[in-house]
Motif scaffolding. Structure first.
Motif, PDB file in Angstrom:
ATOM      1  N   CYS A   1      -5.999   0.922  11.738  1.00  0.00           N
ATOM      2  CA  CYS A   1      -5.464   2.180  10.796  1.00  0.00           C
ATOM      3  C   CYS A   1      -7.037   2.271  10.169  1.00  0.00           C
ATOM      4  O   CYS A   1      -8.767   1.305  10.449  1.00  0.00           O
ATOM      5  N   GLY A   2      -7.498   2.964   8.910  1.00  0.00           N
ATOM      6  CA  GLY A   2      -8.305   1.965   8.400  1.00  0.00           C
ATOM      7  C   GLY A   2      -7.921   1.186   7.137  1.00  0.00           C
ATOM      8  O   GLY A   2      -7.245   0.546   6.875  1.00  0.00           O
TER       9      GLY A   2
ATOM     10  N   ALA B   1      -7.571   3.142   1.709  1.00  0.00           N
ATOM     11  CA  ALA B   1      -7.695   4.868   2.239  1.00  0.00           C
ATOM     12  C   ALA B   1      -8.873   5.262   0.824  1.00  0.00           C
ATOM     13  O   ALA B   1      -8.737   3.904  -0.432  1.00  0.00           O
TER      14      ALA B   1
ATOM     15  N   ASP C   1     -10.528   6.263   8.508  1.00  0.00           N
ATOM     16  CA  ASP C   1      -9.411   6.989   9.049  1.00  0.00           C
ATOM     17  C   ASP C   1     -10.194   7.513  10.230  1.00  0.00           C
ATOM     18  O   ASP C   1     -10.527   7.931  11.408  1.00  0.00           O
TER      19      ASP C   1
ATOM     20  N   ALA D   1      -5.393   1.028  -2.088  1.00  0.00           N
ATOM     21  CA  ALA D   1      -4.577  -0.568  -1.695  1.00  0.00           C
ATOM     22  C   ALA D   1      -4.805  -1.596  -0.750  1.00  0.00           C
ATOM     23  O   ALA D   1      -4.706  -2.994  -0.732  1.00  0.00           O
ATOM     24  N   GLY D   2      -5.126  -1.087   0.482  1.00  0.00           N
ATOM     25  CA  GLY D   2      -5.220  -2.016   1.521  1.00  0.00           C
ATOM     26  C   GLY D   2      -4.535  -2.897   2.075  1.00  0.00           C
ATOM     27  O   GLY D   2      -4.239  -3.697   2.753  1.00  0.00           O
ATOM     28  N   ILE D   3      -3.121  -1.922   1.592  1.00  0.00           N
ATOM     29  CA  ILE D   3      -2.083  -2.907   2.066  1.00  0.00           C
ATOM     30  C   ILE D   3      -1.307  -2.176   2.981  1.00  0.00           C
ATOM     31  O   ILE D   3      -0.865  -3.225   4.127  1.00  0.00           O
ATOM     32  N   VAL D   4      -1.530  -0.532   3.686  1.00  0.00           N
ATOM     33  CA  VAL D   4      -0.311  -0.484   5.202  1.00  0.00           C
ATOM     34  C   VAL D   4      -0.844  -1.096   5.923  1.00  0.00           C
ATOM     35  O   VAL D   4      -0.293  -1.962   6.999  1.00  0.00           O
TER      36      VAL D   4
ATOM     37  N   ASP E   1      -6.107   5.493  -2.638  1.00  0.00           N
ATOM     38  CA  ASP E   1      -5.477   4.942  -3.694  1.00  0.00           C
ATOM     39  C   ASP E   1      -6.096   3.621  -2.989  1.00  0.00           C
ATOM     40  O   ASP E   1      -5.900   1.875  -4.241  1.00  0.00           O
TER      41      ASP E   1
ATOM     42  N   TYR F   1       2.306   9.912   7.220  1.00  0.00           N
ATOM     43  CA  TYR F   1       2.885   9.968   6.968  1.00  0.00           C
ATOM     44  C   TYR F   1       2.568  10.932   5.045  1.00  0.00           C
ATOM     45  O   TYR F   1       1.418  10.567   4.942  1.00  0.00           O
TER      46      TYR F   1
ATOM     47  N   CYS G   1      -3.403   5.422  12.717  1.00  0.00           N
ATOM     48  CA  CYS G   1      -2.939   6.191  11.287  1.00  0.00           C
ATOM     49  C   CYS G   1      -4.129   7.162  10.327  1.00  0.00           C
ATOM     50  O   CYS G   1      -4.392   6.360  10.000  1.00  0.00           O
ATOM     51  N   ILE G   2      -3.501   8.326  10.448  1.00  0.00           N
ATOM     52  CA  ILE G   2      -4.677   8.780   9.518  1.00  0.00           C
ATOM     53  C   ILE G   2      -3.986   9.223   8.028  1.00  0.00           C
ATOM     54  O   ILE G   2      -2.331   9.824   8.438  1.00  0.00           O
ATOM     55  N   LYS G   3      -4.783   9.080   7.448  1.00  0.00           N
ATOM     56  CA  LYS G   3      -3.790   9.712   5.546  1.00  0.00           C
ATOM     57  C   LYS G   3      -5.046  10.800   5.362  1.00  0.00           C
ATOM     58  O   LYS G   3      -6.032  10.706   4.882  1.00  0.00           O
TER      59      LYS G   3
HETATM   60  N1  LIG Z   1       0.386   8.131   4.311  1.00  0.00           N
HETATM   61  C1  LIG Z   1      -0.254   7.419   5.410  1.00  0.00           C
HETATM   62  N2  LIG Z   1      -0.421   8.006   6.307  1.00  0.00           N
HETATM   63  C2  LIG Z   1      -0.704   7.159   7.917  1.00  0.00           C
HETATM   64  N3  LIG Z   1      -1.478   6.255   7.773  1.00  0.00           N
HETATM   65  C3  LIG Z   1      -1.615   5.933   6.539  1.00  0.00           C
HETATM   66  C4  LIG Z   1      -1.004   6.142   5.286  1.00  0.00           C
HETATM   67  N4  LIG Z   1      -1.061   5.320   4.225  1.00  0.00           N
HETATM   68  C5  LIG Z   1      -2.287   4.407   4.664  1.00  0.00           C
HETATM   69  N5  LIG Z   1      -2.526   4.677   6.266  1.00  0.00           N
HETATM   70  C6  LIG Z   1      -3.109   3.792   6.631  1.00  0.00           C
HETATM   71  O1  LIG Z   1      -3.486   3.023   6.203  1.00  0.00           O
HETATM   72  C7  LIG Z   1      -4.769   2.385   5.792  1.00  0.00           C
HETATM   73  C8  LIG Z   1      -4.954   2.265   4.402  1.00  0.00           C
HETATM   74  O2  LIG Z   1      -4.329   2.354   3.243  1.00  0.00           O
HETATM   75  P1  LIG Z   1      -4.033   1.899   2.110  1.00  0.00           P
HETATM   76  O3  LIG Z   1      -3.465   0.420   2.123  1.00  0.00           O
HETATM   77  O4  LIG Z   1      -2.834   2.897   1.235  1.00  0.00           O
HETATM   78  O5  LIG Z   1      -5.403   1.952   1.479  1.00  0.00           O
HETATM   79  C9  LIG Z   1      -5.880   4.451   5.733  1.00  0.00           C
HETATM   80  O6  LIG Z   1      -6.799   3.952   5.677  1.00  0.00           O
HETATM   81  C10 LIG Z   1      -4.733   4.690   6.829  1.00  0.00           C
HETATM   82  O7  LIG Z   1      -4.736   4.174   8.269  1.00  0.00           O
END
Ligand SMILES: Nc1ncnc2c1ncn2[C@@H]1O[C@H](COP(=O)(O)O)[C@@H](O)[C@H]1O
Ligand SMILES: Cc1cc2nc3c(=O)[nH]c(=O)nc-3n(C[C@H](O)[C@H](O)[C@H](O)COP(=O)(O)OP(=O)(O)OC[C@H]3O[C@@H](n4cnc5c(N)ncnc54)[C@H](O)[C@@H]3O)c2cc1C
Lengths: 326, 259
Positions: B118-119, B122, B39, B127-130, B125, B63, B6-8
């Motif tokens: 995933c990372g 991100a 990512d 967040a570390g939620i995805v 944000d 996404y 998953c790449i953001k």
């Molecule tokens: N819009 C996105 N599209 C693809 N991967 C995402 C997206 N948002 C978050 N991720 C994946 O989830 C990780 C953590 O994201 P976050 O939860 O926003 O901190 C990122 O490093 C990506 O691997």
């Protein structure tokens, strides 16, 4: 009567840890319904009675999750069940890795709006408004989270511990429904102590001392470590240091290393490249020690010493030992 | 092994942050979007696993809105991803990570996936939620803050180290499994020019935006930049001992960071 707020416990040796104490503070200031504690695992009973120290008069426990090392999804199942059991509208986690991972799970499982890294939270009717640092502390966003269910993970060190208000909480044991077998298949095979030696670990230390390329060689890094030891601080490093193999990559602070937000961050022989800064800018107080007065780190530091670290560090370590009487 | 990464698309680290005219988010005008830092490491990890396990495929999924989402997917293909899926998202920045996880989970569930990488968080944000939300949505175990990820062929299991506040934990897990990677590679590969050219014509599977299901909402309300730092207060001194005494006094009495 408003709906309760559930605070999820984390701790060691049967005592609630700093992250959980901070979430009790947030729960109190957020207002709304009563604060209810939640604890699991072998020390669940001890954690439950420790909640009593802070005036939490009801605690739910799930004594057995199947093993003391289960994936976080198993915990989420238990927390969601407990939250529904007491009709909570808000669940709070501390600013630990565990708390943050659990928040993401619970948001889905409990169909809640969620925010992590929260430094400020207030309720406004059915909405909880939170502030949180983003972009490595280079900006702050305010988000509006709309209920009925809200999940927050607090940012470590952003709140003071609550005042004490001793009592004996009522403890209820609840038994959540079983989880999917796939969630119980992973196994924890060992636990390794922190590679950072005796001091606190980078992730939760309230003081961090980091060294950079200015330290010049692996063996000189000891100067940084001695300063850290005198302050009871964790040791960090810039990528120049981990790239050179002077310290393992677990020490690295920055974009591709750890993010830290201690009370005090001391950068020694670090120039202040943006990839380093994004990992430490949200520290409360930043001190830079660098021989180059034009080093960019001085633009973000609160206090600076322009000098040779090989002279400054030994003097500083001695002075700290002296004032701390050790 | 079928590996989904998953790449953001996130603003480049060096981006000068500005507040959007409505005051609610970052102003995306003129911002260059790139693969989030972790990512890039997740993709590198996926490519290393693929190289060690013949027959594996790496599938990049992202996404977000045009054009940035398609651009980071082409960058991933240029680096060696075999397949790319773009889940179209609403324009703008500051979206809810749970909404992102739901959109990603829909796409991932419909393709083969042994490992979802995933990372761990991100760079925008934070967040570390995805990753944990994906674990929940895909009904697969998930682990965050992972370093040193390997595939144990004889046991058909992933083995890895989770970095925790207390140190580290070693785990082994069967697949499918979701991993939030915290590893920093010092030299992730860079794309070669012929591959960059080829990636411009690569097929990117596009999944149209779904209408948001009713559910909890999280919206950005305000985006603030800290007042410009005025620069450090410099400690004046003649000897290192004097510097040390002055700094310690400041830290105790003015900054009150230790007793
Ligand atoms: N819009 C996105 N599209 C693809 N991967 C995402 C997206 N948002 C978050 N991720 C994946 O989830 C990780 C953590 O994201 P976050 O939860 O926003 O901190 C990122 O490093 C990506 O691997
Ligand atoms: C994609 C990417 C990701 C990155 N991720 C990270 C990351 O996560 N973390 C990170 O740190 N970097 C990261 N970097 C690297 C970053 O760009 C810098 O190269 C790195 O931070 C520099 O480390 P440094 O400050 O220790 O070294 P330098 O920039 O070389 O600075 C050394 C400093 O020491 C000072 N000095 C020298 N001698 C003395 C002395 N005797 N006394 C006092 N001061 C002295 C010098 O004046 C200088 O300011 C990343 C780079 C890229 C491209």
């Amino acid at each position: 009567m408003s709906a309760p707020i559930l605070v999820v416990a984390e701790g060691s040796d049967g005592r609630l840890g700093g992250p959980t104490l901070e979430s009790i503070s947030v729960a109190r200031t957020l207002g709304g319904g009563p604060v209810i504690g939640f604890a699991t695992g072998r020390a669940a009973n001890e954690l439950a009675s420790d909640f009593g120290r802070f005036g939490v008069d009801r605690v739910l426990i799930v004594p057995n999750l199947g093993s003391d090392a289960v994936p976080v999804g198993v915990h989420a199942n238990a927390v969601a069940f407990a939250a529904d059991h007491v009709g909570a509208d808000t669940v709070l986690f501390g600013g630990s890795i565990f708390g943050r991972d659990l928040a993401g799970h619970l948001a889905v499982r409990w169909n809640a709006a969620v925010a992590t890294g929260v430094i400020d939270a207030r309720r406004d009717g059915a909405i909880v408004e939170v502030r949180r640092p983003v972009f490595g502390g280079r900006a702050t966003e305010t988000r509006r989270l709309e209920g009925p269910h809200v999940v927050l993970a607090i940012r470590l060190h952003a709140f003071a511990a609550p005042s004490e208000d001793p009592g004996t909480p009522l403890v209820d044991v609840v038994v959540p429904p079983p989880v999917l077998p796939a969630l119980l298949a992973p196994r924890r095979t060992s636990v390794e102590p922190s590679t950072a030696g005796a001091g606190p670990s980078l992730g939760d230390a309230s003081i961090v001392v980091s060294g950079g390329r200015g330290v010049r060689a692996a063996e000189n890094f000891q100067l940084v470590e001695e300063l850290a030891a005198s302050l009871g601080a964790a040791v960090g490093a810039s990528r120049a240091v981990t790239d050179a193999g002077w310290r393992p990559s677990s020490f690295q602070v920055g974009q591709t290393g750890r993010s830290v937000s201690p009370q005090l961050y001391v950068a020694v022989g670090i120039s202040g490249a943006i990839q380093h800064l994004v990992g430490m800018l949200s520290s409360r107080v930043i001190v830079a020690i660098n021989s180059d007065p034009s080093a960019p780190i001085f633009r973000v530091a609160d206090y600076g010493i322009v000098g040779d670290l090989f002279q400054i560090l030994p003097a500083l370590t001695a002075e700290i030992r002296r004032v701390r009487g050790s | 092994m079928e590996i989904v990464v998953c790449i953001k698309p996130v603003p480049e680290a060096e981006t000068r942050l500005r507040v959007a005219p409505d005051g609610r988010t970052l102003d995306p005008e003129g911002v260059k979007f790139v693969l989030a830092g972790y990512d890039e490491s997740a993709l590198e990890q996926a490519l290393l696993l693929k190289e060690s396990l013949p027959g594996s495929k790496v599938h990049a999924v992202a996404y977000g809105p045009a054009p940035r989402t398609e651009e980071v997917l082409r960058a991933a293909v240029a680096l060696g991803a075999d397949l790319a899926t773009w889940v179209e998202g609403p324009p703008g920045v500051g979206g809810d990570p749970v909404a992102a996880a739901r959109a990603l989970a829909g796409a991932i569930a419909s393709v083969p996936h042994d490992l979802v990488l995933c990372g761990k968080q991100a760079g925008d944000d934070e967040a570390g939620i995805v990753p944990p939300a994906l674990g929940e949505l895909l009904a697969a175990p998930d682990f965050g803050s992972v370093v040193d990820l390997r595939w144990d062929t004889s046991a058909s299991r992933l083995t890895f180290l989770r970095s925790t506040e207390a140190g580290g934990e070693r785990w082994e897990s069967p697949t499918p499994c979701v991993i939030g990677l915290q590893q920093a590679w010092n030299d992730p590969r860079t794309a070669k020019l012929p591959n960059i050219l080829k990636s411009r014509k690569a097929t990117i599977t596009k999944r149209p935006m779904e209408s948001a299901p009713p559910g909890p909402r999280s919206e950005p309300a305000k985006f603030e930049l800290p007042p410009p730092r005025t620069g450090a207060r410099m400690v004046e001194f003649k000897t290192p001992e004097e510097a040390a005494q002055k700094l310690v006094r400041i830290l105790r009495e003015d900054a009150k960071v230790f007793p």
